[in-house]
Enzyme design. Structure first.
Site, PDB file in Angstrom:
ATOM      1  N   ILE A 144     -34.590   1.347  46.421  1.00  0.00           N
ATOM      2  CA  ILE A 144     -34.444   2.769  46.713  1.00  0.00           C
ATOM      3  C   ILE A 144     -35.462   3.129  47.784  1.00  0.00           C
ATOM      4  CG2 ILE A 144     -33.502   3.425  44.458  1.00  0.00           C
ATOM      5  CD1 ILE A 144     -36.243   4.236  43.547  1.00  0.00           C
ATOM      6  N   ASP A 145     -35.255   4.254  48.433  1.00  0.00           N
ATOM      7  CA  ASP A 145     -36.133   4.668  49.527  1.00  0.00           C
ATOM      8  C   ASP A 145     -37.573   4.846  49.060  1.00  0.00           C
ATOM      9  OD1 ASP A 145     -33.883   4.771  51.114  1.00  0.00           O
ATOM     10  OD2 ASP A 145     -33.680   6.955  51.008  1.00  0.00           O
ATOM     11  N   ARG A 146     -38.495   4.705  50.005  1.00  0.00           N
ATOM     12  CA  ARG A 146     -39.921   4.900  49.714  1.00  0.00           C
ATOM     13  C   ARG A 146     -40.167   6.239  49.006  1.00  0.00           C
ATOM     14  NH1 ARG A 146     -45.044   3.741  52.304  1.00  0.00           N
ATOM     15  NH2 ARG A 146     -44.004   2.604  53.982  1.00  0.00           N
ATOM     16  N   THR A 148     -38.089   8.179  47.388  1.00  0.00           N
ATOM     17  CA  THR A 148     -37.240   8.420  46.223  1.00  0.00           C
ATOM     18  C   THR A 148     -37.894   7.735  45.031  1.00  0.00           C
ATOM     19  OG1 THR A 148     -35.218   8.523  47.545  1.00  0.00           O
ATOM     20  CG2 THR A 148     -34.957   8.035  45.215  1.00  0.00           C
TER      21      THR A 148
END
Length: 323
Positions: A144-146, A148
């Site tokens: 998942i994104d940094r 998020t």
């Protein structure tokens, strides 16, 4: 001459790919020539590049030592925190709740990453010994994104990694997110179906309405759970797992995420006090899977993260929202 004893986590790999992992300085042309001319032997015999290694195999490589130098092992896990927020753990997998602001993998010199912390955690427990492994290290199955937060799955052994990656490709794991957006969708539930084009230089994606070379289908199901002032709380299920999928699609639909300045604006987020986008991977569900092998016991299981700060904006907790 180098001799390698194939360990359990090395088994099942092709001979040529295994040797490339161990000896990254070895040119592929030289590797295949060595296999062809019997300068690579398995259990004393010639083997094809596609030979699948078995635990206990002895691989001998008769190539100049300058090509058989392995780089120093990545020891980032020795210098990072060895604690993780564990959601679930067994002998094969680990599910952790990643905090917003922490990247999952390294890059640009970063050492404090989620995977490094997981490896540090397992090293401290005695479940990961890099000196006993030829090519395997605990690895992430999803990302998942940094900025998020939420659940990320890690595999503790090679077999679990192969099965988990296959389950994700076959969409046998249902992934649900909670997000807060600016505005209120007119439909209480629906499906966002778009095409995303990634711009690596800008580290963002652009939404396109029609299929074209280079763009990827993005499908997100959603339902509005609650509204408060000019914000809406939404549960989303990603059918496809594209880069920035939820952030880009909701912004394109006119409902950028709270705290997201890449797909929204700093002006609209001013005053809320959110440093990161209000997005969390809060629930994972393992669907029935007849081909799950050693992970068959996970079929039907659900895991949920309950610590979600932005729910306070809606005056509710997980139990209130989902009841």
């Amino acid at each position: 001459m180098k001799e390698i004893s194939v360990a359990k986590n090395d088994s099942g790999q092709r001979l040529d790919r295994f040797l490339k992992k161990i000896f990254p300085l070895l040119p592929e042309s030289l590797l295949h020539k060595a296999i062809r001319t019997k300068d690579v032997k398995v259990n004393g015999k010639r083997a094809e590049p596609s030979y699948r290694l078995a635990e206990g195999d002895a691989v001998r490589v008769y190539i100049h030592d300058k090509f058989l130098i392995s780089p120093d092992p990545d020891r980032a896990y020795l210098s990072v925190p060895d604690t993780v927020n564990t959601v679930y753990e067994d002998k094969n997998i680990l599910i952790v709740n990643k905090p917003a602001g922490l990247t999952v993998h390294g890059g640009n010199g970063e050492t404090d990453t989620l995977i490094a912390r997981i490896q540090a955690y397992l090293y401290k427990k005695g479940e990961y010994d890099p000196d006993a492994e030829n090519s395997f290290a605990p690895a992430l199955c999803n990302r998942i994104d940094r900025n998020t937060s939420g659940m990320v799955i890690a595999a503790k052994n090679a077999e679990a990694l192969r099965i988990m990656n296959a389950k994700i490709r076959a969409r046998k794991i249902k992934k649900n997110y909670l997000l807060a957006v600016h505005g209120r969708p007119s439909a209480e539930s629906g499906v966002l179906r778009d095409y995303l084009r990634k711009n690596s230089d800008e580290n963002r994606v652009y939404v396109e309405r029609s299929k074209a070379p280079g763009n990827l289908t993005a499908i997100t199901k959603y339902r509005v759970l609650k509204t408060s002032r000019d914000l809406s709380l939404i549960e989303a299920e990603i059918v496809t797992g594209r880069t920035h999928q939820i952030r880009a699609q909701f912004s394109h639909a006119g409902f950028p995420l709270l705290g997201d300045t890449k797909y929204g604006t700093a002006k609209m987020n001013a005053g809320y006090g959110f440093k990161y986008q209000a997005l969390v991977s809060y629930r994972l569900e393992f669907l029935e899977d007849a081909d799950a092998g050693i992970l068959s016991y996970l079929s039907g299981k659900k895991f949920t993260v309950t610590d979600i700060p932005f729910l306070e904006l809606f005056g509710a907790g997980i139990a209130d929202i989902l009841s």
